[in-house]
Design a protein around this motif. Structure first.
Motif, PDB file in Angstrom:
ATOM      1  N   ASN A   6      43.728  36.252  34.034  1.00 17.46           N
ATOM      2  CA  ASN A   6      44.803  35.976  33.067  1.00 17.46           C
ATOM      3  C   ASN A   6      46.093  35.554  33.781  1.00 17.46           C
ATOM      4  OD1 ASN A   6      43.141  36.521  30.949  1.00 17.46           O
ATOM      5  ND2 ASN A   6      43.850  38.641  30.659  1.00 17.46           N
ATOM      6  N   SER A   7      46.418  36.258  34.880  1.00 20.22           N
ATOM      7  CA  SER A   7      47.632  35.864  35.632  1.00 20.22           C
ATOM      8  C   SER A   7      47.458  34.494  36.250  1.00 20.22           C
ATOM      9  CB  SER A   7      47.898  36.900  36.729  1.00 20.22           C
ATOM     10  OG  SER A   7      48.212  38.141  36.168  1.00 20.22           O
ATOM     11  N   TYR A   8      46.302  34.236  36.810  1.00 17.54           N
ATOM     12  CA  TYR A   8      46.061  32.938  37.447  1.00 17.54           C
ATOM     13  C   TYR A   8      46.037  31.815  36.414  1.00 17.54           C
ATOM     14  CZ  TYR A   8      43.868  29.286  40.247  1.00 17.54           C
ATOM     15  OH  TYR A   8      43.588  28.100  40.896  1.00 17.54           O
ATOM     16  N   ARG A   9      45.498  32.092  35.211  1.00 20.11           N
ATOM     17  CA  ARG A   9      45.424  31.059  34.175  1.00 20.11           C
ATOM     18  C   ARG A   9      46.834  30.594  33.786  1.00 20.11           C
ATOM     19  NH1 ARG A   9      41.305  29.779  30.929  1.00 20.11           N
ATOM     20  NH2 ARG A   9      40.224  31.740  31.359  1.00 20.11           N
ATOM     21  N   MET A  50      43.345  48.487  45.686  1.00 17.96           N
ATOM     22  CA  MET A  50      43.278  48.207  47.122  1.00 17.96           C
ATOM     23  C   MET A  50      42.592  46.878  47.416  1.00 17.96           C
ATOM     24  SD  MET A  50      44.838  50.789  48.303  1.00 17.96           S
ATOM     25  CE  MET A  50      44.584  50.522  50.040  1.00 17.96           C
ATOM     26  N   ALA A  51      41.665  46.446  46.576  1.00 16.53           N
ATOM     27  CA  ALA A  51      40.892  45.225  46.868  1.00 16.53           C
ATOM     28  C   ALA A  51      41.545  43.967  46.342  1.00 16.53           C
ATOM     29  CB  ALA A  51      39.487  45.364  46.279  1.00 16.53           C
ATOM     30  N   TRP A  52      42.317  44.027  45.238  1.00 17.72           N
ATOM     31  CA  TRP A  52      42.771  42.802  44.585  1.00 17.72           C
ATOM     32  C   TRP A  52      44.288  42.666  44.462  1.00 17.72           C
ATOM     33  CZ3 TRP A  52      39.317  39.100  44.068  1.00 17.72           C
ATOM     34  CH2 TRP A  52      37.957  39.467  44.064  1.00 17.72           C
ATOM     35  N   ASN A  53      45.038  43.671  44.858  1.00 16.53           N
ATOM     36  CA  ASN A  53      46.500  43.548  44.762  1.00 16.53           C
ATOM     37  C   ASN A  53      47.044  42.440  45.669  1.00 16.53           C
ATOM     38  OD1 ASN A  53      46.906  45.383  42.788  1.00 16.53           O
ATOM     39  ND2 ASN A  53      48.010  46.886  44.039  1.00 16.53           N
ATOM     40  N   ASN A  54      46.427  42.260  46.842  1.00 14.25           N
ATOM     41  CA  ASN A  54      46.870  41.184  47.732  1.00 14.25           C
ATOM     42  C   ASN A  54      46.674  39.822  47.093  1.00 14.25           C
ATOM     43  OD1 ASN A  54      47.627  42.968  49.694  1.00 14.25           O
ATOM     44  ND2 ASN A  54      45.721  42.781  50.888  1.00 14.25           N
ATOM     45  N   VAL A  55      45.606  39.665  46.342  1.00 15.33           N
ATOM     46  CA  VAL A  55      45.349  38.387  45.657  1.00 15.33           C
ATOM     47  C   VAL A  55      46.353  38.201  44.528  1.00 15.33           C
ATOM     48  CG1 VAL A  55      43.633  37.004  44.436  1.00 15.33           C
ATOM     49  CG2 VAL A  55      42.904  38.592  46.230  1.00 15.33           C
ATOM     50  N   LEU A  56      46.567  39.254  43.746  1.00 16.81           N
ATOM     51  CA  LEU A  56      47.530  39.166  42.649  1.00 16.81           C
ATOM     52  C   LEU A  56      48.942  38.896  43.151  1.00 16.81           C
ATOM     53  CD1 LEU A  56      46.241  42.141  40.444  1.00 16.81           C
ATOM     54  CD2 LEU A  56      46.370  39.743  39.742  1.00 16.81           C
ATOM     55  N   ALA A  57      49.247  39.398  44.354  1.00 17.70           N
ATOM     56  CA  ALA A  57      50.600  39.212  44.897  1.00 17.70           C
ATOM     57  C   ALA A  57      50.896  37.757  45.235  1.00 17.70           C
ATOM     58  CB  ALA A  57      50.773  40.081  46.139  1.00 17.70           C
ATOM     59  N   THR A  58      49.883  36.913  45.385  1.00 20.34           N
ATOM     60  CA  THR A  58      50.107  35.498  45.706  1.00 20.34           C
ATOM     61  C   THR A  58      50.470  34.671  44.486  1.00 20.34           C
ATOM     62  OG1 THR A  58      47.766  34.946  45.406  1.00 20.34           O
ATOM     63  CG2 THR A  58      48.472  35.654  47.617  1.00 20.34           C
ATOM     64  N   ILE A  59      50.303  35.237  43.308  1.00 17.82           N
ATOM     65  CA  ILE A  59      50.620  34.517  42.070  1.00 17.82           C
ATOM     66  C   ILE A  59      52.073  34.813  41.707  1.00 17.82           C
ATOM     67  CG2 ILE A  59      50.016  34.185  39.647  1.00 17.82           C
ATOM     68  CD1 ILE A  59      47.221  35.227  40.329  1.00 17.82           C
ATOM     69  N   CYS A  85      51.836  28.336  47.156  1.00 18.62           N
ATOM     70  CA  CYS A  85      51.299  29.397  46.286  1.00 18.62           C
ATOM     71  C   CYS A  85      49.803  29.219  46.073  1.00 18.62           C
ATOM     72  CB  CYS A  85      52.017  29.401  44.943  1.00 18.62           C
ATOM     73  SG  CYS A  85      53.679  30.073  45.017  1.00 18.62           S
ATOM     74  N   PHE A  86      49.399  27.990  45.767  1.00 13.94           N
ATOM     75  CA  PHE A  86      47.976  27.748  45.575  1.00 13.94           C
ATOM     76  C   PHE A  86      47.183  28.022  46.854  1.00 13.94           C
ATOM     77  CE2 PHE A  86      49.006  25.392  41.626  1.00 13.94           C
ATOM     78  CZ  PHE A  86      47.988  25.877  40.809  1.00 13.94           C
ATOM     79  N   ASN A  87      47.747  27.569  47.996  1.00 14.67           N
ATOM     80  CA  ASN A  87      47.062  27.790  49.269  1.00 14.67           C
ATOM     81  C   ASN A  87      46.923  29.294  49.574  1.00 14.67           C
ATOM     82  OD1 ASN A  87      46.405  25.180  50.068  1.00 14.67           O
ATOM     83  ND2 ASN A  87      48.447  24.809  50.956  1.00 14.67           N
ATOM     84  N   ASN A  88      48.018  30.006  49.328  1.00 16.37           N
ATOM     85  CA  ASN A  88      47.994  31.459  49.567  1.00 16.37           C
ATOM     86  C   ASN A  88      46.955  32.142  48.671  1.00 16.37           C
ATOM     87  OD1 ASN A  88      49.958  31.269  51.507  1.00 16.37           O
ATOM     88  ND2 ASN A  88      51.645  31.786  50.101  1.00 16.37           N
TER      89      ASN A  88
END
Length: 637
Positions: A578-581, A513-522, A539-542
């Protein structure tokens, strides 16, 4: 003395006539009357022996006559004391003999006078030994001898059918116990008591014994701090004052039973070992009043207000009485001390009722907790800390609680639950019903708490992820307290494993619930569309916006447990960083030629790791500007 004995023999042979000799003729009778004096009464050898006993006894008794002697008979040469006792017993035999022979009245009167003088002497000696040896005959000294020589106790407590002679009994005492002042005094008391009681002077002997020994018991209880308080006095006391008195009582209880009363019972059994009724009467009159006062105290305390905060003192009282019950039952085994045992049993029953009432009040207090404000940061709720600390302390008394709740049914709500909830490892195998009862009781109380926490999690309506973190924190605290206390042995590994699994579920719910929105921007790694510069910027801005929003929100959230905190951080890093890297390494090169590329690529993967490492400590960070400055400072470092 030899001359007297020879004279007695001469008279026997000179005057004795045989019933079978022929009757004399009238002529010979007349000549005999004129020639010899009238025949005197027959004086037998036994007569002489009994007279000699009286003479010997008189010599010894006159020597130690009370008003003529300031010395103590039993403090000097004890052989003479034994001779005195022996002479008094021989005097008694002489009196019995002359009564059976219808002897001359003067002899009996004289012997009776001597006996009264002798009894006054022994009465004085008995009193003197009891009073002058108070320190040596204190219950502590006696109880040490008692505990060290249990076989000796069994001999001294022999039944009337297995009586041991006075001389033999004293010898056993002196052989079995080391020769000391206390054991000599006990032997002397026994010797005198045996003599006085067997001669019909039990009333005088027992009266002295009861007066002196009761004063010792009463003084001992006073020194131990045992007060004679009424139920009304106890109910009126403030709890702080009463708690001090309970502590004093707990410290005194074991000493009073195993030293004071046990020592007194042993002394009574020893001194009056051959007189069951007398030793029962003495011990009862000496100890009953003080013992009743001692055992009434917890009974009166149990009648007070049933507040959960008083639980542990009530448990201490119950533990003390139940632990000493075998000793109480043994020491106060006489029929005349039934009332003492009854008060001890009544105390246990009343204390048990109070414990059950307090458990019900404790459960009700959990259910009625009315705090409506959400705990900032989703940490461990005060109710969780209070309940689990209470249950951890309570588990230290699991043996007592199992006795109390053995036949006490669970509430109707608990009975309606599936049995699977109460299937814990401690309930498997050959565990007895008492252990099962207390295990189910603790499991039920924790379930009541968990249900209350579910309701409190709903207070975090603004952010569902925080409600998951709140539940994870609180359930993890509960499991940790169970694992580190006696609750571990009661609830077992199965219970702990099930609830640890639930902690992981709550943690996963929080992350989702806390981090899926962040992961969805990648962008997904499986995307086949070649991204444009503008889409990469977007993408970076999001990502920047989503990450900053999540971080800003969660920077005030807490995970107090270090192990759980690290597990959550590692899990988030494993997914997010890891996804962001991958995205960062692939597209950052394309943006290098762009002007102000730093405004799009604000965070490196290492920056994310640093930011995430700061989470869950409750140190709030405000706004993206501070985030950006923090990133810049970290990048420069």
């Amino acid at each position: 003395m030899a001359r007297s004995r020879r004279g007695g023999l001469k008279s026997i042979f000179a005057h004795k006539t045989t019933p079978s000799s022929p009757s004399p003729s009238p002529s010979s009778t007349s000549s005999s009357l004129s020639a010899s004096p009238i025949a005197s009464p027959i004086h037998t050898f036994s007569d002489s022996m009994m007279e000699e006993n009286i003479e010997i006894a008189e010599s010894m008794i006159r020597k130690w006559k009370t008003e003529n002697s300031n010395h103590e008979l039993f403090s000097g040469d004890r052989r003479e004391a034994k001779e005195f006792i022996k002479s008094v017993k021989n005097l008694q035999r002489a009196m019995h003999y002359f009564v059976s022979e219808n002897a001359i009245h003067e002899k009996l009167v004289h012997a009776q006078c001597l006996m009264q003088v002798a009894m006054k002497r022994l009465e004085k000696e008995f009193y003197q030994i009891l009073s002058s040896n108070r320190d040596h005959l204190d219950p502590e000294t006696i109880s040490v001898s008692f505990s060290s020589h249990a076989s000796f106790k069994s001999r001294s407590s022999c039944s009337d059918e297995d009586e041991i002679g006075s001389e033999d009994e004293i010898q056993i005492a002196e052989d079995s116990v080391s020769e000391s002042v206390s054991t000599i005094a006990m032997s002397d008391l026994k010797m005198i008591a045996e003599c006085m009681i067997s001669l019909g002077y039990s009333k005088e002997c027992v009266k002295i014994y009861k007066i002196i020994r009761k004063s010792i018991i009463d003084e001992g209880l006073y020194r131990l701090g045992i007060e004679r308080l009424s139920s009304h006095q106890i109910q009126k006391m403030e709890w702080e004052v009463l708690e001090v008195k309970i502590k004093s009582w707990l410290g005194a209880m074991k000493v009073a039973v195993n030293t004071l009363f046990a020592g007194e019972r042993f002394l009574c059994d020893f001194v009056f070992s051959n007189f069951h009724f007398i030793r029962e009467s003495c011990f009862t009159d000496i100890a009953k009043e003080g013992a009743i006062s001692l055992f009434q105290f917890p009974e009166f305390v149990a009648k007070g207000k049933k507040s959960p905060e008083k639980m542990f003192r009530i448990l201490d009282l119950y533990d003390s009485v139940s632990d000493l019950w075998p000793d109480i039952e043994s020491i106060f085994s006489f029929e005349s001390t039934t009332i003492v045992r009854s008060h001890a049993i009544a105390s246990l029953l009343k204390l048990g009722e109070a414990i059950r009432a307090m458990l019900m009040e404790f459960e009700s207090a959990i259910e009625k907790d009315m705090s409506k404000s959400a705990l900032p940061g989703g940490g461990v709720h005060p109710l969780t800390r209070y309940v689990m600390n209470y249950l951890c302390f309570l588990s230290d008394y699991s043996g007592i609680v199992s006795d109390v709740v053995a036949d006490w049914p669970l509430p109707a709500q608990a009975a309606a639950l599936p049995d699977a909830y109460f299937e814990t490892s401690s309930l498997n195998g050959d565990e007895d019903s008492l252990t099962k009862a207390v295990t189910v009781r603790f499991a039920w109380l924790i379930l009541v708490l968990l249900c209350k926490l579910d309701g409190k999690a709903e207070l975090y309506k603004v952010d569902v992820s925080l409600s998951y973190l709140f539940l994870a924190n609180n359930l993890n605290y509960i499991v940790s307290k169970v694992r580190s206390s006696n609750l571990h042995f009661l609830l077992g590994e199965n219970w702990i494993s099930k609830h640890e699994s639930k902690v992981r579920q709550y943690s996963s719910g929080y992350e989702r619930m806390a981090w899926n929105n962040v992961l969805a921007t990648i962008p997904s790694q499986n995307s086949t569309m070649p991204p444009s510069i503008e889409s990469i910027k977007e993408c970076f801005n999001n990502f920047n916006s989503a990450f900053e929003s999540a971080y800003r929100k969660q920077s005030a959230w807490v995970v107090p447990d270090g192990k759980l905190r690290n597990e959550i951080k590692v899990s988030i890093c494993g997914k997010l960083v890891n996804s962001y890297r991958r995205f960062y390494d692939e597209y950052r090169v394309l943006l290098r030629s762009e002007r102000n590329s730093e405004s799009f690529v604000r965070y490196s993967p290492d920056d994310l790791v640093n930011y995430l490492s700061d989470l869950f400590t409750g140190s709030k960070v405000s706004g993206s500007s501070s985030n950006s400055s923090s990133v810049n400072s970290r990048s420069s470092r």
